[in-house]
Design an enzyme around this catalytic site. Sequence first.
Site, mmCIF file in Angstrom:
data_model
loop_
_atom_site.group_PDB
_atom_site.id
_atom_site.type_symbol
_atom_site.label_atom_id
_atom_site.label_comp_id
_atom_site.label_asym_id
_atom_site.label_seq_id
_atom_site.Cartn_x
_atom_site.Cartn_y
_atom_site.Cartn_z
ATOM 1 N N GLU A 49 -12.650 -24.405 -42.733
ATOM 2 C CA GLU A 49 -13.980 -23.652 -43.273
ATOM 3 C C GLU A 49 -13.862 -22.027 -43.096
ATOM 4 O O GLU A 49 -14.618 -21.451 -42.342
ATOM 5 C CB GLU A 49 -14.999 -24.117 -42.348
ATOM 6 C CG GLU A 49 -15.344 -25.690 -42.695
ATOM 7 C CD GLU A 49 -16.683 -26.130 -42.273
ATOM 8 O OE1 GLU A 49 -17.416 -25.421 -41.690
ATOM 9 O OE2 GLU A 49 -16.993 -27.426 -42.270
ATOM 10 N N GLU A 57 -14.372 -33.618 -43.478
ATOM 11 C CA GLU A 57 -15.823 -33.853 -42.706
ATOM 12 C C GLU A 57 -16.742 -34.013 -43.432
ATOM 13 O O GLU A 57 -16.962 -33.635 -44.723
ATOM 14 C CB GLU A 57 -16.018 -32.152 -41.975
ATOM 15 C CG GLU A 57 -15.328 -31.729 -40.657
ATOM 16 C CD GLU A 57 -15.588 -30.321 -40.300
ATOM 17 O OE1 GLU A 57 -17.005 -30.144 -40.512
ATOM 18 O OE2 GLU A 57 -15.110 -29.514 -39.845
HETATM 19 O O1 IFM Z 1 -19.607 -28.827 -36.186
HETATM 20 C C1 IFM Z 1 -19.249 -28.475 -37.428
HETATM 21 C C2 IFM Z 1 -18.074 -27.989 -37.583
HETATM 22 O O2 IFM Z 1 -17.355 -27.377 -36.582
HETATM 23 C C3 IFM Z 1 -17.350 -27.421 -38.764
HETATM 24 N N1 IFM Z 1 -18.141 -28.060 -39.920
HETATM 25 C C4 IFM Z 1 -19.631 -28.338 -39.765
HETATM 26 C C5 IFM Z 1 -19.882 -28.952 -38.526
HETATM 27 C C6 IFM Z 1 -21.330 -29.255 -38.480
HETATM 28 O O3 IFM Z 1 -22.053 -28.019 -38.421
#
Ligand code: IFM
Length: 477
Positions: free
Chosen positions: A179, A382
């Site tokens: 990210e 994710e």
């Molecule tokens: O917890 C975070 C993660 O570290 C990165 N992506 C989003 C998740 C939820 O906010």
Amino acid sequence: MTAAHERQTQTRESALVSFPQDFRWGAATSAYQIEGAVDEGGRGRSIWDTFCDTPGAVLGGDTAAEAVDHYHRYAEDVALMAELGLNAYRFSLSWPRIQPSGTGPADQRGLDFYRRLVDELLQAGIEPWITLYHWDLPQALEDKGGWPERDTALRFAEYAALAHEALGDRVRNWMTINEPWCAAYLGYASGEHAPGRREPAAALRAAHHLLLGHGLAVQAMRGRRSGSRIGPAVNLYAISPASEAPEDLDAARRIDGLQNRFFLDALLHGRYPEDLLEDLAPFGFADHVRDGDLQTIGVRNDLLGINYYTRHTVSGRPGEATQAASSPFSAVSPWVGSEHVRFVSRGRPVTGMGWEIDPDGLLEVLSRVHRDYPAVPLYITENGAGYDDVPDPDGSVRDDDRIAYLDAHLRACARAIEAGVPLRGYFTWSLMDNFEWAWGYSKRFGLVYVDYATQRRIPKASARWYAQTIRRGGLPG
Ligand code: IFM
């Protein structure tokens, strides 16, 4: 088997929303959010340690000094994963555990921890997926300027090579940066994440150097060892204009540009979008892009990780923002050059983070990536939902809303696969509750509940549901 039974079985099977045989069913975490033990094993300080010590930066003054103590409980956690039937686990390495001051030789104590973790996973039949950078920059590098400095990209490649050298014999799948939008814009523009700087032009340089770091890291890793599969993990959003008004269409173009196309075009096409370069001209962005950088950033990827949570609906007209774009911790916009854009609600149900639940958006994102950036195997690295879970008096945690969220998003994945998208795996965020950055411990994303007072792990209803989904190879029709 009788003919009737056979027919019944066939009906049941065809009613199943199934996934390919070799699909990766995983869960994800990151080092800083779960490990704790910040002063053990020679680990250096990271920008998040410093940020947590800054009054008012993290809700409730929470810190990750202990987090969920995964550093000491990793074997128990791997056993939990095995119980769930995961065949893959995505976790990140802590850069300051491996290079305490961000440069120089690797600290073997740091590497040994990850060797033990990886061996435990392999023994349990779970494929390790490593992320090299999930936001915990060594503080010593931030002291020298952090990601806005080009040198940080070079240091990152050096660290990537050391980690790959040590673990590449037993880990095949590597994600470089996680990210980069968050690391650059929440860290350096809005300042709601570490290192908490509010310098828009620096945030743009950070974004470029994170991408450059990715390209240099891939080259350095491939230069030393072949056979690994390497790629970045980007957070993509479905983006919609609030209306057909020209200002709203322009807002959607801008936010799609900053959030999605900036990263995808650079990583997969080796260029920055022209329209965005125009938007960003007042910040002198292009002056920091050197000849050859985009060629490096556009290095071939073996896979692309996509993190998806929600859709942004945006307006370019004045009015009230009705949906939090990210979090309420900073009044400064992370949307450099597009600060006027408002994020509006469409009145849909939201998770505990206030993020609208939009599984169709995931299908949209996957189809778009497949159409515009073809030929890269895709993984959802994710996807999940944060809620304020509370155990029942009997100690069980019933998180039906999370089950509904995951179910709907997995169905979107299945639809994408059916339409020809090369989606090869799904990692839910997260394996267990953990330190949710500026939100501290107030938001829970885990399949497994963690009682922070005792560190006891309690699988939630969603954990059992996910285990059943994996066993069945899909969802009921
Ligand atoms: O917890 C975070 C993660 O570290 C990165 N992506 C989003 C998740 C939820 O906010």
